[in-house]
Design a protein around this motif. Structure first.
Motif, PDB file in Angstrom:
ATOM      1  N   LEU A 221      28.093  12.210 -66.310  1.00 19.10           N
ATOM      2  CA  LEU A 221      28.824  13.133 -66.048  1.00 19.10           C
ATOM      3  C   LEU A 221      29.090  12.992 -64.065  1.00 19.10           C
ATOM      4  O   LEU A 221      30.192  13.337 -63.188  1.00 19.10           O
ATOM      5  CB  LEU A 221      27.135  14.559 -65.299  1.00 19.10           C
ATOM      6  CG  LEU A 221      27.917  15.165 -67.156  1.00 19.10           C
ATOM      7  CD1 LEU A 221      26.131  16.325 -67.329  1.00 19.10           C
ATOM      8  CD2 LEU A 221      28.675  16.231 -67.337  1.00 19.10           C
ATOM      9  N   SER A 222      28.223  11.823 -63.737  1.00 20.89           N
ATOM     10  CA  SER A 222      28.141  11.675 -62.245  1.00 20.89           C
ATOM     11  C   SER A 222      29.694  10.789 -62.615  1.00 20.89           C
ATOM     12  O   SER A 222      31.213  10.999 -61.138  1.00 20.89           O
ATOM     13  CB  SER A 222      27.094  10.662 -62.124  1.00 20.89           C
ATOM     14  OG  SER A 222      27.273  10.254 -60.294  1.00 20.89           O
ATOM     15  N   LEU A 223      29.962   9.763 -63.016  1.00 21.40           N
ATOM     16  CA  LEU A 223      31.352   8.748 -62.920  1.00 21.40           C
ATOM     17  C   LEU A 223      32.664  10.213 -63.537  1.00 21.40           C
ATOM     18  O   LEU A 223      33.366  10.114 -62.966  1.00 21.40           O
ATOM     19  CB  LEU A 223      31.647   7.795 -64.213  1.00 21.40           C
ATOM     20  CG  LEU A 223      30.570   7.061 -64.129  1.00 21.40           C
ATOM     21  CD1 LEU A 223      30.675   5.715 -65.337  1.00 21.40           C
ATOM     22  CD2 LEU A 223      30.884   6.221 -62.789  1.00 21.40           C
ATOM     23  N   PHE A 224      32.385  11.169 -64.432  1.00 25.92           N
ATOM     24  CA  PHE A 224      33.540  12.322 -64.867  1.00 25.92           C
ATOM     25  C   PHE A 224      33.802  13.146 -63.646  1.00 25.92           C
ATOM     26  O   PHE A 224      34.886  13.371 -63.223  1.00 25.92           O
ATOM     27  CB  PHE A 224      32.733  13.166 -65.823  1.00 25.92           C
ATOM     28  CG  PHE A 224      34.029  13.839 -66.780  1.00 25.92           C
ATOM     29  CD1 PHE A 224      34.743  12.779 -67.031  1.00 25.92           C
ATOM     30  CD2 PHE A 224      33.986  15.097 -66.568  1.00 25.92           C
ATOM     31  CE1 PHE A 224      35.821  13.766 -68.091  1.00 25.92           C
ATOM     32  CE2 PHE A 224      34.961  15.797 -67.370  1.00 25.92           C
ATOM     33  CZ  PHE A 224      35.952  14.977 -68.140  1.00 25.92           C
ATOM     34  N   ASP A 225      32.863  13.006 -63.217  1.00 18.20           N
ATOM     35  CA  ASP A 225      32.858  14.169 -62.043  1.00 18.20           C
ATOM     36  C   ASP A 225      34.060  13.780 -61.084  1.00 18.20           C
ATOM     37  O   ASP A 225      34.114  13.883 -59.629  1.00 18.20           O
ATOM     38  CB  ASP A 225      31.226  15.118 -61.261  1.00 18.20           C
ATOM     39  CG  ASP A 225      31.090  16.161 -61.879  1.00 18.20           C
ATOM     40  OD1 ASP A 225      31.866  16.631 -62.610  1.00 18.20           O
ATOM     41  OD2 ASP A 225      29.572  16.156 -62.003  1.00 18.20           O
ATOM     42  N   GLY A 226      33.681  12.525 -60.304  1.00 16.52           N
ATOM     43  CA  GLY A 226      34.105  11.043 -59.502  1.00 16.52           C
ATOM     44  C   GLY A 226      35.060  11.557 -59.237  1.00 16.52           C
ATOM     45  O   GLY A 226      35.943  11.201 -59.098  1.00 16.52           O
ATOM     46  N   VAL A 227      35.320  11.560 -61.327  1.00 18.08           N
ATOM     47  CA  VAL A 227      36.789  10.938 -61.916  1.00 18.08           C
ATOM     48  C   VAL A 227      37.582  12.473 -60.722  1.00 18.08           C
ATOM     49  O   VAL A 227      38.480  12.704 -60.713  1.00 18.08           O
ATOM     50  CB  VAL A 227      37.129  10.534 -63.060  1.00 18.08           C
ATOM     51  CG1 VAL A 227      38.874  11.384 -63.357  1.00 18.08           C
ATOM     52  CG2 VAL A 227      36.834   9.429 -63.213  1.00 18.08           C
ATOM     53  N   LEU A 228      37.129  13.729 -61.721  1.00 17.52           N
ATOM     54  CA  LEU A 228      37.794  15.076 -61.116  1.00 17.52           C
ATOM     55  C   LEU A 228      38.861  14.916 -60.179  1.00 17.52           C
ATOM     56  O   LEU A 228      39.060  15.756 -60.003  1.00 17.52           O
ATOM     57  CB  LEU A 228      36.502  16.201 -61.925  1.00 17.52           C
ATOM     58  CG  LEU A 228      36.375  16.366 -63.244  1.00 17.52           C
ATOM     59  CD1 LEU A 228      35.259  17.513 -63.725  1.00 17.52           C
ATOM     60  CD2 LEU A 228      38.054  16.370 -64.434  1.00 17.52           C
ATOM     61  N   SER A 229      37.164  14.848 -58.872  1.00 20.86           N
ATOM     62  CA  SER A 229      37.561  14.995 -57.657  1.00 20.86           C
ATOM     63  C   SER A 229      38.180  14.511 -56.993  1.00 20.86           C
ATOM     64  O   SER A 229      38.789  15.158 -56.110  1.00 20.86           O
ATOM     65  CB  SER A 229      36.248  14.860 -57.075  1.00 20.86           C
ATOM     66  OG  SER A 229      35.769  13.510 -56.612  1.00 20.86           O
ATOM     67  N   GLN A 230      38.597  13.100 -57.520  1.00 20.92           N
ATOM     68  CA  GLN A 230      40.045  12.597 -56.950  1.00 20.92           C
ATOM     69  C   GLN A 230      40.771  13.022 -57.894  1.00 20.92           C
ATOM     70  O   GLN A 230      42.065  12.749 -57.389  1.00 20.92           O
ATOM     71  CB  GLN A 230      39.656  11.235 -58.302  1.00 20.92           C
ATOM     72  CG  GLN A 230      38.430  10.347 -56.417  1.00 20.92           C
ATOM     73  CD  GLN A 230      37.980   8.988 -56.425  1.00 20.92           C
ATOM     74  OE1 GLN A 230      38.853   8.531 -57.872  1.00 20.92           O
ATOM     75  NE2 GLN A 230      37.759   7.629 -55.599  1.00 20.92           N
ATOM     76  N   GLU A 231      41.221  13.735 -59.146  1.00 20.94           N
ATOM     77  CA  GLU A 231      42.418  13.443 -59.670  1.00 20.94           C
ATOM     78  C   GLU A 231      42.980  15.219 -59.844  1.00 20.94           C
ATOM     79  O   GLU A 231      43.959  15.528 -60.659  1.00 20.94           O
ATOM     80  CB  GLU A 231      42.383  13.239 -61.085  1.00 20.94           C
ATOM     81  CG  GLU A 231      41.967  11.238 -60.978  1.00 20.94           C
ATOM     82  CD  GLU A 231      43.390  10.446 -60.491  1.00 20.94           C
ATOM     83  OE1 GLU A 231      44.001  10.684 -61.063  1.00 20.94           O
ATOM     84  OE2 GLU A 231      42.608   9.461 -59.881  1.00 20.94           O
ATOM     85  N   LEU A 232      42.036  15.635 -59.592  1.00 22.04           N
ATOM     86  CA  LEU A 232      42.086  17.027 -59.838  1.00 22.04           C
ATOM     87  C   LEU A 232      42.368  17.689 -58.721  1.00 22.04           C
ATOM     88  O   LEU A 232      41.381  17.861 -58.101  1.00 22.04           O
ATOM     89  CB  LEU A 232      42.007  17.693 -60.713  1.00 22.04           C
ATOM     90  CG  LEU A 232      41.850  17.263 -62.145  1.00 22.04           C
ATOM     91  CD1 LEU A 232      40.541  17.680 -62.689  1.00 22.04           C
ATOM     92  CD2 LEU A 232      43.080  16.918 -62.731  1.00 22.04           C
ATOM     93  N   PRO A 233      43.391  19.347 -59.042  1.00 22.83           N
ATOM     94  CA  PRO A 233      42.962  20.099 -57.609  1.00 22.83           C
ATOM     95  C   PRO A 233      41.607  20.370 -57.525  1.00 22.83           C
ATOM     96  O   PRO A 233      40.352  20.928 -58.102  1.00 22.83           O
ATOM     97  CB  PRO A 233      44.602  21.057 -57.514  1.00 22.83           C
ATOM     98  CG  PRO A 233      44.907  20.384 -58.341  1.00 22.83           C
ATOM     99  CD  PRO A 233      44.275  19.478 -59.200  1.00 22.83           C
TER     100      PRO A 233
END
Length: 140
Positions: A93-105
């Protein structure tokens, strides 16, 4: 019957391309991760990453956009993978959240994260309960 009259609206505002991009970037991080990389490598054959990413992107498009292109059982897969443990989920989840915050509004990232955390809780409970000693109380 007109499909537009029966189709559910998406859970939140995101495009299929954005989902595909998140999945691709996430699995790039997973492969480089010292803990999760070997676990995934044991289940995704060499050269199998494009097919795996496509299947997982299809899972997310189904969960968010209500596409009907995903055919699989995530709970069954995670429970059958004997090297997947409850402690892997916070890292995932930490890795996933990092991608989400970098790639999405921000609003889209928050909504996607909330859904991922809810799904991960269920998967983690399934994995932990399967491996609990007989008669142990379920993890809630």
């Amino acid at each position: 019957m007109d499909r537009s009259l029966t189709a559910q609206p998406p859970r939140f505002d995101i495009t299929p391309h954005q989902i595909d991009n998140v999945v691709m970037k996430f699995y790039g991080r997973v492969r480089a991760d010292s803990v999760l990389g070997p676990v995934f490598a044991a289940h995704v054959p060499e050269g199998g990453w494009p097919a795996h990413e496509s299947k997982i992107a299809s899972f997310w498009r189904n969960a968010i956009l209500y596409e009907r292109s995903y055919d699989g059982n995530p709970m069954q897969k995670h429970m059958a993978a004997r090297d997947v443990h409850g402690e892997h989920f916070p890292r995932w989840l930490s890795l996933f959240d990092g991608v989400l915050s970098q790639e999405l509004p921000p609003e889209t990232a928050r909504a996607f994260s909330a859904l991922a955390h809810r799904i991960a809780r269920g998967l983690r409970m399934g994995v932990e309960d399967l491996r609990a000693p007989a008669g142990a109380p379920p993890s809630l």
